[in-house]
Design a protein around this motif. Structure first.
Motif, PDB file in Angstrom:
ATOM      1  N   LEU A 219     -91.379 -37.515  10.700  1.00 13.10           N
ATOM      2  CA  LEU A 219     -90.081 -38.021  11.121  1.00 13.10           C
ATOM      3  C   LEU A 219     -88.953 -37.114  10.644  1.00 13.10           C
ATOM      4  N   ALA A 220     -89.081 -36.550   9.447  1.00 12.40           N
ATOM      5  CA  ALA A 220     -88.048 -35.636   8.957  1.00 12.40           C
ATOM      6  C   ALA A 220     -87.820 -34.492   9.944  1.00 12.40           C
ATOM      7  N   ARG A 221     -88.899 -34.029  10.551  1.00 13.81           N
ATOM      8  CA  ARG A 221     -88.792 -32.922  11.499  1.00 13.81           C
ATOM      9  C   ARG A 221     -88.338 -33.394  12.878  1.00 13.81           C
ATOM     10  N   GLU A 222     -88.687 -34.602  13.238  1.00 16.73           N
ATOM     11  CA  GLU A 222     -88.254 -35.131  14.531  1.00 16.73           C
ATOM     12  C   GLU A 222     -86.756 -35.418  14.575  1.00 16.73           C
ATOM     13  N   LEU A 223     -86.141 -35.592  13.411  1.00 17.30           N
ATOM     14  CA  LEU A 223     -84.706 -35.886  13.370  1.00 17.30           C
ATOM     15  C   LEU A 223     -83.861 -34.621  13.193  1.00 17.30           C
ATOM     16  N   ARG A 224     -84.445 -33.484  13.496  1.00 18.71           N
ATOM     17  CA  ARG A 224     -83.716 -32.209  13.438  1.00 18.71           C
ATOM     18  C   ARG A 224     -82.380 -32.324  14.169  1.00 18.71           C
ATOM     19  N   GLY A 225     -81.329 -31.820  13.536  1.00 18.02           N
ATOM     20  CA  GLY A 225     -80.011 -31.795  14.159  1.00 18.02           C
ATOM     21  C   GLY A 225     -79.197 -33.060  13.961  1.00 18.02           C
ATOM     22  N   ARG A 226     -79.784 -34.084  13.347  1.00 13.77           N
ATOM     23  CA  ARG A 226     -79.076 -35.367  13.169  1.00 13.77           C
ATOM     24  C   ARG A 226     -78.407 -35.490  11.795  1.00 13.77           C
ATOM     25  N   ASP A 227     -78.665 -34.574  10.887  1.00 11.86           N
ATOM     26  CA  ASP A 227     -78.165 -34.656   9.508  1.00 11.86           C
ATOM     27  C   ASP A 227     -78.598 -35.962   8.832  1.00 11.86           C
ATOM     28  N   ILE A 228     -79.875 -36.306   9.037  1.00  8.74           N
ATOM     29  CA  ILE A 228     -80.479 -37.480   8.398  1.00  8.74           C
ATOM     30  C   ILE A 228     -81.694 -36.993   7.616  1.00  8.74           C
ATOM     31  N   THR A 229     -81.726 -37.274   6.327  1.00 15.58           N
ATOM     32  CA  THR A 229     -82.888 -36.893   5.531  1.00 15.58           C
ATOM     33  C   THR A 229     -83.928 -38.005   5.564  1.00 15.58           C
ATOM     34  N   VAL A 230     -85.196 -37.602   5.483  1.00 16.67           N
ATOM     35  CA  VAL A 230     -86.312 -38.554   5.466  1.00 16.67           C
ATOM     36  C   VAL A 230     -87.259 -38.136   4.344  1.00 16.67           C
ATOM     37  N   ASN A 231     -87.405 -38.997   3.371  1.00 16.11           N
ATOM     38  CA  ASN A 231     -88.261 -38.711   2.227  1.00 16.11           C
ATOM     39  C   ASN A 231     -89.047 -39.950   1.837  1.00 16.11           C
ATOM     40  N   ALA A 232     -90.038 -39.760   0.980  1.00 12.73           N
ATOM     41  CA  ALA A 232     -90.791 -40.884   0.429  1.00 12.73           C
ATOM     42  C   ALA A 232     -90.770 -40.805  -1.089  1.00 12.73           C
ATOM     43  N   VAL A 233     -90.663 -41.955  -1.716  1.00 15.39           N
ATOM     44  CA  VAL A 233     -90.780 -42.079  -3.165  1.00 15.39           C
ATOM     45  C   VAL A 233     -92.184 -42.599  -3.461  1.00 15.39           C
ATOM     46  N   ALA A 234     -92.850 -41.967  -4.432  1.00 17.48           N
ATOM     47  CA  ALA A 234     -94.231 -42.333  -4.766  1.00 17.48           C
ATOM     48  C   ALA A 234     -94.301 -42.742  -6.241  1.00 17.48           C
ATOM     49  N   PRO A 235     -94.047 -44.000  -6.546  1.00 17.61           N
ATOM     50  CA  PRO A 235     -94.074 -44.432  -7.948  1.00 17.61           C
ATOM     51  C   PRO A 235     -95.473 -44.361  -8.545  1.00 17.61           C
ATOM     52  N   GLY A 236     -95.506 -44.165  -9.854  1.00 17.20           N
ATOM     53  CA  GLY A 236     -96.720 -44.378 -10.611  1.00 17.20           C
ATOM     54  C   GLY A 236     -96.760 -45.814 -11.089  1.00 17.20           C
ATOM     55  N   PRO A 237     -97.597 -46.116 -12.085  1.00 13.60           N
ATOM     56  CA  PRO A 237     -97.668 -47.490 -12.596  1.00 13.60           C
ATOM     57  C   PRO A 237     -96.291 -47.993 -13.028  1.00 13.60           C
ATOM     58  N   THR A 238     -95.860 -49.057 -12.402  1.00 14.25           N
ATOM     59  CA  THR A 238     -94.525 -49.606 -12.634  1.00 14.25           C
ATOM     60  C   THR A 238     -94.645 -51.093 -12.913  1.00 14.25           C
ATOM     61  N   ALA A 239     -93.922 -51.556 -13.891  1.00 13.54           N
ATOM     62  CA  ALA A 239     -94.034 -52.951 -14.338  1.00 13.54           C
ATOM     63  C   ALA A 239     -93.374 -53.901 -13.347  1.00 13.54           C
ATOM     64  N   THR A 240     -94.075 -54.167 -12.256  1.00  9.19           N
ATOM     65  CA  THR A 240     -93.639 -55.149 -11.266  1.00  9.19           C
ATOM     66  C   THR A 240     -94.728 -56.202 -11.100  1.00  9.19           C
ATOM     67  N   GLU A 241     -94.370 -57.296 -10.475  1.00  9.85           N
ATOM     68  CA  GLU A 241     -95.350 -58.353 -10.203  1.00  9.85           C
ATOM     69  C   GLU A 241     -96.508 -57.818  -9.372  1.00  9.85           C
ATOM     70  N   LEU A 242     -96.203 -56.969  -8.391  1.00  9.82           N
ATOM     71  CA  LEU A 242     -97.237 -56.395  -7.528  1.00  9.82           C
ATOM     72  C   LEU A 242     -98.253 -55.599  -8.342  1.00  9.82           C
ATOM     73  N   PHE A 243     -97.758 -54.810  -9.296  1.00 12.81           N
ATOM     74  CA  PHE A 243     -98.660 -53.984 -10.099  1.00 12.81           C
ATOM     75  C   PHE A 243     -99.415 -54.800 -11.149  1.00 12.81           C
ATOM     76  N   LEU A 244     -98.725 -55.701 -11.825  1.00 12.98           N
ATOM     77  CA  LEU A 244     -99.324 -56.412 -12.949  1.00 12.98           C
ATOM     78  C   LEU A 244    -100.326 -57.479 -12.520  1.00 12.98           C
ATOM     79  N   ASN A 245    -100.168 -57.992 -11.311  1.00 20.83           N
ATOM     80  CA  ASN A 245    -101.008 -59.091 -10.849  1.00 20.83           C
ATOM     81  C   ASN A 245    -102.490 -58.709 -10.859  1.00 20.83           C
TER      82      ASN A 245
END
Length: 246
Positions: free
Chosen positions: A169-195
């Motif tokens: 998608l980052a490449r498909e939006l060429r010319g739009r001045d819109i960035t597309v990135n992903a954040v990849a967390p490690g082990p994080t103290a959330t309900e989803l992780f701790l459950n």
């Protein structure tokens, strides 16, 4: 684009809890008007809205199943109508089910892929159509795609797909001045992780990082704020946020 008198607008899917809530509150502190998306728990979303407005920010709650195109179309439309447009979309919504590949329940696989892959695809479709020039689309992956821990095959596969969507998608939006990135967390103290994890497992994962602790939702929100704001030359990337574990 927004004018100097108008706040930038962020829509955060899964914004009613865990990392999503931390992201919503952080972006609001940075001056964004925020749409807090939720799937079913309106009360929890409204509590995030109340916290933001009590601190002097602007926020609304919007509902929708990320994997249902019509519902997310309505959520994007409601955000645009109430807040005047959309500059940043942060897609934190996701589910995680664990188990060995050989014995993994295929119905559970389908449910997880419906949210994590189809849901991300639909949210990104709407974001690609509506985010304004100078904006950002931020998806969520996981450091598990690199750690390759036993029991995480199905979840890692779903997030590997998210990374692929992000880079294309980052490449498909060429010319739009819109960035597309992903954040990849490690082990994080959330309900989803701790459950479902015992104390020994949690302690072991906390020690795995050189910083010798679990991440916090605030740690992850800080990186999202970076990508949503000043990081205009970071595009088409997966940002691993894990304290050095991988």
């Amino acid at each position: 684009m927004t004018t100097s008198s108008s706040p930038r607008v962020a829509l955060i899917t899964g914004g009613s809890g865990g990392i999503g809530r931390a992201v919503a509150e952080r972006l609001a502190r940075d001056g964004f008007a925020v749409a807090v998306h939720y799937a079913g728990n309106r009360e929890r979303a409204e509590s995030v809205v109340a916290a933001i407005t009590a601190a002097g920010g602007t926020a609304i709650a919007v509902r929708g199943d990320v994997a249902e195109e019509a519902e997310m179309a309505a959520a994007f439309a409601a955000t645009t109508e109430a807040l005047g447009g959309i500059d940043v979309v942060v897609n934190t919504a996701g589910i995680m089910t664990l188990g060995p590949l050989a014995d993994f329940d295929l119905d559970a696989l389908d449910r997880m892929h419906r949210t994590n892959i189809r849901g991300t695809f639909i949210v990104d479709q709407h974001a690609a159509r509506t985010v304004r020039e100078g904006g950002a689309i931020i998806n969520f992956s996981t450091s598990i795609t690199r750690l390759a821990l036993p029991g995480y095959a199905a979840y890692a596969a779903s997030k590997g797909a998210v990374e692929a969507l992000t880079l294309v998608l980052a490449r498909e939006l060429r010319g739009r001045d819109i960035t597309v990135n992903a954040v990849a967390p490690g082990p994080t103290a959330t309900e989803l992780f701790l459950n479902g994890k015992d104390e020994a497992t949690i302690a072991g994962m906390a020690k795995a990082a050189p910083l010798e602790r679990l991440g916090t939702p605030a740690d992850i929100a800080e990186q999202v704020a970076f990508l949503a704001g000043p990081a205009r030359w970071v595009n088409g990337q997966v940002l691993y946020v894990n304290g050095g574990i991988a």
